[in-house]
Design a protein around this motif. Structure first.
Motif, PDB file in Angstrom:
ATOM      1  N   ASP A  44       0.773  -1.138  -0.001  1.00  0.00           N
ATOM      2  CA  ASP A  44       0.080  -0.143  -0.014  1.00  0.00           C
ATOM      3  C   ASP A  44       1.009   1.361  -0.151  1.00  0.00           C
ATOM      4  O   ASP A  44       0.448   2.278  -0.703  1.00  0.00           O
ATOM      5  CB  ASP A  44      -0.910  -0.086   1.224  1.00  0.00           C
ATOM      6  CG  ASP A  44      -2.218  -1.158   1.090  1.00  0.00           C
ATOM      7  OD1 ASP A  44      -2.205  -1.596   0.089  1.00  0.00           O
ATOM      8  OD2 ASP A  44      -2.726  -1.328   2.272  1.00  0.00           O
ATOM      9  N   ALA A  45       1.937   1.074   0.747  1.00  0.00           N
ATOM     10  CA  ALA A  45       2.582   2.561   0.785  1.00  0.00           C
ATOM     11  C   ALA A  45       3.452   3.031  -0.547  1.00  0.00           C
ATOM     12  O   ALA A  45       3.514   3.849  -1.213  1.00  0.00           O
ATOM     13  CB  ALA A  45       3.947   2.050   1.809  1.00  0.00           C
ATOM     14  N   SER A  46       3.680   1.839  -1.459  1.00  0.00           N
ATOM     15  CA  SER A  46       4.225   2.202  -2.732  1.00  0.00           C
ATOM     16  C   SER A  46       3.163   2.664  -3.782  1.00  0.00           C
ATOM     17  O   SER A  46       3.194   3.586  -4.388  1.00  0.00           O
ATOM     18  CB  SER A  46       4.668   0.719  -3.230  1.00  0.00           C
ATOM     19  OG  SER A  46       5.754   0.415  -2.829  1.00  0.00           O
ATOM     20  N   ILE A  47       1.911   2.354  -3.404  1.00  0.00           N
ATOM     21  CA  ILE A  47       0.732   2.674  -3.923  1.00  0.00           C
ATOM     22  C   ILE A  47       0.550   4.096  -3.989  1.00  0.00           C
ATOM     23  O   ILE A  47       0.333   4.986  -4.568  1.00  0.00           O
ATOM     24  CB  ILE A  47      -0.544   1.901  -3.989  1.00  0.00           C
ATOM     25  CG1 ILE A  47      -0.237   0.509  -4.450  1.00  0.00           C
ATOM     26  CG2 ILE A  47      -1.705   2.647  -4.619  1.00  0.00           C
ATOM     27  CD1 ILE A  47      -1.295  -0.540  -4.227  1.00  0.00           C
ATOM     28  N   VAL A  48       0.479   4.414  -2.506  1.00  0.00           N
ATOM     29  CA  VAL A  48       0.235   5.854  -1.855  1.00  0.00           C
ATOM     30  C   VAL A  48       1.405   6.665  -2.406  1.00  0.00           C
ATOM     31  O   VAL A  48       1.072   8.025  -3.015  1.00  0.00           O
ATOM     32  CB  VAL A  48       0.285   5.853  -0.537  1.00  0.00           C
ATOM     33  CG1 VAL A  48       0.204   7.261   0.141  1.00  0.00           C
ATOM     34  CG2 VAL A  48      -1.020   5.177  -0.043  1.00  0.00           C
ATOM     35  N   ALA A  65      -5.034   2.890  -2.632  1.00  0.00           N
ATOM     36  CA  ALA A  65      -4.294   2.023  -1.957  1.00  0.00           C
ATOM     37  C   ALA A  65      -5.281   1.098  -1.530  1.00  0.00           C
ATOM     38  O   ALA A  65      -5.147  -0.016  -1.378  1.00  0.00           O
ATOM     39  CB  ALA A  65      -3.344   2.558  -0.966  1.00  0.00           C
ATOM     40  N   GLU A  66      -6.645   1.693  -0.939  1.00  0.00           N
ATOM     41  CA  GLU A  66      -7.607   0.729  -0.444  1.00  0.00           C
ATOM     42  C   GLU A  66      -8.293   0.063  -1.142  1.00  0.00           C
ATOM     43  O   GLU A  66      -9.118  -1.094  -0.996  1.00  0.00           O
ATOM     44  CB  GLU A  66      -8.614   1.660   0.518  1.00  0.00           C
ATOM     45  CG  GLU A  66      -7.587   2.345   1.726  1.00  0.00           C
ATOM     46  CD  GLU A  66      -8.581   3.246   2.336  1.00  0.00           C
ATOM     47  OE1 GLU A  66      -9.840   3.474   1.893  1.00  0.00           O
ATOM     48  OE2 GLU A  66      -8.217   3.782   3.319  1.00  0.00           O
ATOM     49  N   ARG A  67      -8.396   0.478  -2.704  1.00  0.00           N
ATOM     50  CA  ARG A  67      -9.123  -0.507  -3.613  1.00  0.00           C
ATOM     51  C   ARG A  67      -8.548  -1.942  -3.670  1.00  0.00           C
ATOM     52  O   ARG A  67      -7.371  -2.352  -3.510  1.00  0.00           O
ATOM     53  CB  ARG A  67      -9.048   0.278  -5.130  1.00  0.00           C
ATOM     54  CG  ARG A  67      -9.648   1.584  -5.199  1.00  0.00           C
ATOM     55  CD  ARG A  67      -9.662   2.173  -6.577  1.00  0.00           C
ATOM     56  NE  ARG A  67     -10.312   3.223  -6.977  1.00  0.00           N
ATOM     57  CZ  ARG A  67     -10.138   3.906  -7.885  1.00  0.00           C
ATOM     58  NH1 ARG A  67      -9.265   3.690  -8.893  1.00  0.00           N
ATOM     59  NH2 ARG A  67     -10.846   4.935  -8.035  1.00  0.00           N
ATOM     60  N   SER A  68      -9.495  -2.826  -4.106  1.00  0.00           N
ATOM     61  CA  SER A  68      -8.953  -4.317  -4.321  1.00  0.00           C
ATOM     62  C   SER A  68      -8.119  -4.423  -5.367  1.00  0.00           C
ATOM     63  O   SER A  68      -8.120  -3.707  -6.278  1.00  0.00           O
ATOM     64  CB  SER A  68     -10.414  -4.930  -4.402  1.00  0.00           C
ATOM     65  OG  SER A  68     -11.210  -4.772  -5.573  1.00  0.00           O
ATOM     66  N   ARG A  72      -8.305  -2.447  -9.102  1.00  0.00           N
ATOM     67  CA  ARG A  72      -7.282  -1.649  -9.761  1.00  0.00           C
ATOM     68  C   ARG A  72      -6.571  -2.093 -11.048  1.00  0.00           C
ATOM     69  O   ARG A  72      -6.582  -1.244 -11.995  1.00  0.00           O
ATOM     70  CB  ARG A  72      -5.993  -1.439  -8.776  1.00  0.00           C
ATOM     71  CG  ARG A  72      -6.080  -0.639  -7.439  1.00  0.00           C
ATOM     72  CD  ARG A  72      -4.830  -0.453  -6.817  1.00  0.00           C
ATOM     73  NE  ARG A  72      -4.443  -1.594  -6.031  1.00  0.00           N
ATOM     74  CZ  ARG A  72      -3.364  -2.516  -6.143  1.00  0.00           C
ATOM     75  NH1 ARG A  72      -2.362  -2.119  -6.857  1.00  0.00           N
ATOM     76  NH2 ARG A  72      -3.117  -3.605  -5.266  1.00  0.00           N
ATOM     77  N   VAL A  73      -6.884  -3.466 -11.221  1.00  0.00           N
ATOM     78  CA  VAL A  73      -6.374  -4.057 -12.724  1.00  0.00           C
ATOM     79  C   VAL A  73      -7.458  -3.555 -13.700  1.00  0.00           C
ATOM     80  O   VAL A  73      -7.256  -3.166 -14.808  1.00  0.00           O
ATOM     81  CB  VAL A  73      -6.344  -5.376 -12.503  1.00  0.00           C
ATOM     82  CG1 VAL A  73      -6.162  -6.293 -13.608  1.00  0.00           C
ATOM     83  CG2 VAL A  73      -5.119  -5.890 -11.602  1.00  0.00           C
ATOM     84  N   ALA A  74      -9.021  -3.837 -13.207  1.00  0.00           N
ATOM     85  CA  ALA A  74      -9.719  -3.492 -14.033  1.00  0.00           C
ATOM     86  C   ALA A  74      -9.929  -2.039 -14.239  1.00  0.00           C
ATOM     87  O   ALA A  74     -10.383  -1.692 -15.589  1.00  0.00           O
ATOM     88  CB  ALA A  74     -11.148  -3.750 -13.278  1.00  0.00           C
TER      89      ALA A  74
END
Length: 476
Positions: A44-48, A65-68, A72-74
């Protein structure tokens, strides 16, 4: 270690390459699986950090970051499909209709009448380079590939050479010469005059495509890849058109209209964006009309309508001919859209690992040999996450401080080096790789040993030219 961006990249590469080449998985499934695994491994830290670096607020970054993983892929899949879906569908219709109506055959005969058979590939190379200055790489490829297929049928050889010539010309113009997005961002970030970048990019581009042409000729001799049968371009159909008399083919202007309409209006809009800026609403209806039609999706739709009209006339106004052509084109185009969008999702998940920021941090304090440094930073980012534009944006952000530094040469050369570095190394995380691979009917192995080395050789040739020019003609 497991959460390190480079380790995640390695896992993604193993899944894609191993899945497609080793396990013979459909590319769509292999790319989607790799995107899911990369998304699962990314902390999550990398996504943020990635979202904040992209200019999002702290709340937006936290939400991402909280998305499943699936969401995120979709989302990334949908974003890529939104960018290329209509373009590929319309390009498939244009290509199919130009082949069936005889428009591609008519254009090919005209080219041969001017250049002769021996110089036809060089004509494709130069044409795609000039078309690639105002028009996106993928659009140029969509418009030129039906001509390459018709030309290969007439020459009875050199299909790979023609495909590589189209690719070489359009790819280099797309990264080197404004007004395409990568060069435009680069010159703004590095404070390079647009006129200087246009001239410098044009000159470097001419030399690099010559290097690409030499490789294309060699590759064509080493691996003779035939023009293959496909749903959108059956060989029997192309052959029958090649045997028709001139009076049975559409006129040259009508044949060119599916290409000229999108080309002219996209170029006109690009010129307005570059030299005028936003068109004030209600001030100039002519410019507003050009700006509206020049949007690439609208322009390609109009090109497809022109191709359908040409087919309608040449098939004696038979509606069934239109229905069959559109159905075959969309069946073929739909598969390409799925694979390309999956490639885009895989690339987007790699970007969320923060690999671009890691590369930036690793090279932050390294100021020796700036021109090759700029080149290799860009090449590393491009190879890692797939997008040439993202690579140029990342590298220009890293090197932008050099535009104010005292150098022995003009910082234009840093910009040109970044542009050349964005060509290395296209592989399966690049949506452009799949567009070239699937629309030209090359296998993944064939694309990896021809298309990928082609762009790499041209990029390296560009670096050498830039370094020599910076020494001999510093422009300070």
């Amino acid at each position: 270690m497991i959460q390190d961006p480079f380790f995640i990249l390695l896992v993604g590469m193993v899944i894609v390459v191993g899945g497609i080449i080793g396990l013979k998985l459909n590319p769509f499934l292999a790319l989607l699986l790799a995107a899911l695994v990369v998304a699962w491994m990314t902390p999550d830290a990398s996504i943020v950090a990635y979202a904040l670096q992209k200019g999002q607020s702290a709340a937006q970054a936290s939400t991402l970051a909280e998305r499943s993983i699936g969401e995120r892929v979709a989302t990334a899949f949908g974003t890529t499909a939104g960018q290329i879906g209509i373009l590929i569908a319309m390009a498939a219709i244009i290509g199919k209709c130009m082949l069936v109506s005889g428009a591609a055959e008519r254009i090919v005969r005209s080219i041969l009448g001017i250049t002769g058979e021996s110089k036809a590939p060089f004509a494709f190379l130069s044409s795609s380079f000039f078309l690639g200055i105002p028009v996106f790489f993928d659009t140029v490829f969509y418009l030129m590939i039906p001509l390459a297929k018709a030309m290969a049928m007439r020459l009875k050889k050199s299909y790979l050479l023609l495909v590589l010539c189209v690719t070489a010309g359009a790819a280099m113009a797309n990264s080197l010469v404004p007004p395409t997005p990568g060069p435009l961002f680069l010159i703004a970030e590095m404070d390079i005059p647009i006129g200087m970048m246009m001239i410098g990019g044009f000159l470097v581009g001419l030399i690099t495509i010559l290097a690409g042409y030499v490789f294309a000729v060699w590759a064509n001799k080493k691996w003779e890849i035939p023009l293959r049968d496909s749903l959108d371009a059956p060989l029997k159909e192309i052959q029958s058109l090649a045997e028709k008399g001139k009076d049975q083919l559409p006129g040259l202007f009508l044949s060119l209209s599916p290409i000229l309409i999108p080309l002219v209006f996209i170029s006109a809009r690009a010129a307005i964006d570059t030299f005028v800026g936003a068109v004030p609403s209600g001030r100039n209806p002519v410019w507003e009309g050009i700006y509206f039609i020049g949007e690439k999706n609208i322009a390609l739709i109009l090109g497809a309508l022109a191709a359908l009209f040409t087919l309608f006339l040449m098939k004696n106004k038979e509606k069934e001919a239109l229905k069959g052509a559109v159905q075959a084109a969309l069946t073929s185009g739909g598969v390409i859209i799925l694979i390309t969008a999956a490639g885009g999702a895989f690339g987007a998940m790699l970007q969320q690992t923060g690999i671009s920021m890691r590369i930036a941090a690793m090279t932050e304090d390294y100021q020796i040999a700036l021109i090759p440094l700029a080149f290799f930073i860009t090449a590393l980012v491009r190879t890692a996450q797939g997008s040439a534009t993202v690579a140029m944006i990342t590298a220009s952000g890293i090197m932008s401080g050099m535009s104010q530094a005292t150098l022995d040469y003009h910082h234009l050369y840093l910009g040109l080096s970044i542009a050349c570095g964005s060509k290395l190394i296209p592989w399966m995380n690049d949506s452009g790789f799949w567009i070239v691979c699937k629309m030209s009917n090359l296998t993944e192995k064939e694309a990896l040993r021809t298309f990928s080395p082609l762009l790499t050789i041209m990029g390296v040739a560009g670096l050498l030219v830039v370094m020599i020019a910076a020494k001999l003609l510093p422009l300070n």
